[in-house]
Design a protein around this motif. Structure first.
Motif, short mmCIF file in Angstrom:
data_model
loop_
_atom_site.label_atom_id
_atom_site.label_comp_id
_atom_site.label_asym_id
_atom_site.label_seq_id
_atom_site.Cartn_x
_atom_site.Cartn_y
_atom_site.Cartn_z
N ALA A 78 9.53 13.20 1.02
CA ALA A 78 8.50 12.16 0.99
C ALA A 78 7.72 12.12 2.29
N LEU A 79 8.40 12.35 3.40
CA LEU A 79 7.72 12.36 4.71
C LEU A 79 6.77 13.55 4.84
N GLN A 80 7.10 14.65 4.17
CA GLN A 80 6.29 15.86 4.26
C GLN A 80 5.12 15.87 3.27
N ALA A 81 5.14 14.95 2.31
CA ALA A 81 4.06 14.89 1.31
C ALA A 81 2.83 14.23 1.91
N PRO A 82 1.64 14.53 1.39
CA PRO A 82 0.42 13.87 1.88
C PRO A 82 0.51 12.36 1.70
N ALA A 83 -0.03 11.61 2.66
CA ALA A 83 -0.03 10.15 2.58
C ALA A 83 -1.23 9.68 1.77
N ASP A 84 -1.27 10.12 0.50
CA ASP A 84 -2.43 9.85 -0.35
C ASP A 84 -2.13 8.85 -1.47
N GLY A 85 -0.96 8.23 -1.41
CA GLY A 85 -0.61 7.25 -2.43
C GLY A 85 -0.16 7.85 -3.74
N GLN A 86 0.06 9.16 -3.78
CA GLN A 86 0.46 9.81 -5.02
C GLN A 86 1.92 10.25 -5.02
N SER A 248 23.90 -3.40 -5.51
CA SER A 248 23.11 -2.19 -5.39
C SER A 248 21.67 -2.55 -5.77
N TRP A 249 20.72 -1.90 -5.17
CA TRP A 249 19.32 -2.20 -5.46
C TRP A 249 18.47 -0.94 -5.34
N PHE A 250 17.29 -0.97 -5.97
CA PHE A 250 16.37 0.17 -5.95
C PHE A 250 14.93 -0.34 -5.79
N GLY A 251 14.17 0.36 -4.97
CA GLY A 251 12.77 0.01 -4.78
C GLY A 251 11.92 1.23 -4.54
N LEU A 252 10.62 1.04 -4.48
CA LEU A 252 9.67 2.13 -4.25
C LEU A 252 9.01 1.97 -2.89
N THR A 253 8.85 3.10 -2.19
CA THR A 253 8.16 3.12 -0.90
C THR A 253 7.20 4.29 -0.86
N VAL A 254 6.31 4.27 0.15
CA VAL A 254 5.41 5.39 0.43
C VAL A 254 5.38 5.62 1.94
N ARG A 255 4.84 6.74 2.34
CA ARG A 255 4.69 7.03 3.77
C ARG A 255 3.85 5.95 4.44
N ARG A 256 4.20 5.61 5.68
CA ARG A 256 3.52 4.54 6.41
C ARG A 256 2.01 4.80 6.53
N ALA A 257 1.58 6.03 6.58
CA ALA A 257 0.15 6.34 6.77
C ALA A 257 -0.68 6.09 5.52
N THR A 258 -0.06 5.73 4.42
CA THR A 258 -0.79 5.48 3.17
C THR A 258 -1.69 4.25 3.33
N ALA A 259 -2.92 4.34 2.82
CA ALA A 259 -3.87 3.23 2.93
C ALA A 259 -3.33 1.96 2.29
N GLU A 261 -4.80 -0.40 0.76
CA GLU A 261 -5.36 -0.65 -0.56
C GLU A 261 -4.61 0.14 -1.63
N GLN A 262 -4.22 1.36 -1.28
CA GLN A 262 -3.45 2.16 -2.24
C GLN A 262 -2.07 1.55 -2.47
N VAL A 263 -1.46 1.00 -1.41
CA VAL A 263 -0.16 0.34 -1.55
C VAL A 263 -0.28 -0.85 -2.49
N ARG A 264 -1.36 -1.63 -2.33
CA ARG A 264 -1.56 -2.79 -3.20
C ARG A 264 -1.77 -2.36 -4.65
N GLU A 265 -2.52 -1.28 -4.85
CA GLU A 265 -2.75 -0.79 -6.21
C GLU A 265 -1.45 -0.27 -6.84
N LEU A 266 -0.64 0.43 -6.04
CA LEU A 266 0.64 0.91 -6.55
C LEU A 266 1.56 -0.26 -6.89
N ASN A 267 1.54 -1.28 -6.06
CA ASN A 267 2.35 -2.46 -6.33
C ASN A 267 1.94 -3.12 -7.64
#
Length: 321
Positions: A78-86, A248-259, A261-267
């Protein structure tokens, strides 16, 4: 194979992409990295989300299983993937614990990633073998205090949520018991059913068939409220240990550099998928309680959980290797 295991496999077979472990480079695809092998509760959750996200009219959402390394392999991907929200990373307690178990941590859980949404959780159950002469949590604590060095408890593995939860329970309740780690929840649970150990903080869904058949005794659940599948079993505070929770719990995250607005849309997209009645029903079937919420709420949860797990590691005297 127990009923819960058969159920998980059956659900996985019905969902699209089941059993696939691929790398998706198509920028039109939303990729969910899962740090566990296909077939478990986390994988089933990810595939149910992928199905809902794909059917909502957007780009196809695909699951990419990257098991191994105590969840570190998927996290590094995940850290090596582009921070493009995808590229999304499905995380659990190990995401917070693993950097503290390694001398040279490959990532900072709270600094390198932005939380998207807390997806689901399932309570831990304090279960004991029928040979243990107790009928309540108070009885168990008294028995453990009186039999120091004679009993042992199982866990999913060193540093797992069940291990750290039990260490906190020992501290709060004032007793000691030997820790016996196993390579996963299934062998640990089988050891408890077989009488190799006396107790365990296990995932409730996996223990449920054994409780109902009388092969295990259920003493307390680690959730805030009683679980609908075992309504007669009290929570830890109800049973006498105030301020104790374990799950136990599970959640979704993205790289910190992700915009942002993209985080809000993903949420928003993930929240809509989690609210679908059929997804809620299917998750309840395997013992997962759908959560949801805003990114900031998940961040606050991660910060609290990180502090709790850090203290548990200290109490368990687990040092980095």
């Amino acid at each position: 194979m127990n009923a819960s295991r058969r159920q998980l496999l059956a659900m996985g077979a019905l969902l699209p992409f089941a059993g696939a472990t691929r790398v998706y480079a198509n920028p039109g695809h939303l990729r969910i990295l899962v740090p566990y092998a296909p077939g478990g509760a986390a994988d089933t959750l990810a595939r149910a989300l992928a199905e809902r996200l794909s059917s909502s009219g957007g780009s196809a959402a695909l699951v990419d299983n990257r098991p191994g390394g105590g969840t570190v392999i998927a996290t590094q991907a995940a850290l090596q993937a582009p921070a493009d929200g995808q590229t999304l990373l499905l995380i659990g307690a190990s995401f917070l614990v693993q950097p503290r178990l390694l001398v040279k941590a490959p990532y900072d859980a709270l600094k390198d990633f932005d939380p998207v949404i807390l997806c689901a959780s399932n309570a831990h159950l304090l279960a004991v073998h029928p040979s243990v002469p107790v009928g309540s949590l108070r009885d168990f604590i008294a028995w453990a205090r009186a039999n120091t060095g004679k009993g042992a408890y199982a866990s999913f593995g060193r540093g797992s949520s069940g291990h750290l939860g039990f260490e906190l329970l020992k501290k709060k309740a004032g007793f000691d018991m030997l820790h016996v780690p196993y390579k996963g929840g299934a062998p640990a649970l089988q050891a408890l059913v077989g009488g190799e150990v006396s107790a365990m903080l296990t995932d409730l869904p996996q223990a449920l068939p054994f409780v109902r058949s009388g092969k295990l005794k259920a003493l307390a659940v680690g959730s805030v409220q009683r679980d609908m599948s075992l309504p007669e079993v009290p929570t830890f505070p109800e049973a006498g240990v105030l301020g104790f929770e374990s799950e136990s719990w599970f959640g979704l995250t993205v790289r910190r550099a992700t915009a942002k607005e993209q985080v809000r849309e993903l949420n928003a997209s993930a929240a809509s998928a989690l609210a679908a009645p059929e997804l809620v029903k299917s998750m309840n079937t395997i013992g997962l309680r759908v959560v949801g919420g805003e990114p900031q709420a998940f961040r606050s949860y991660l910060e609290r959980e990180d502090a709790r797990l850090k203290e548990a590691l200290r109490l368990a005297q687990i040092e980095p290797e």
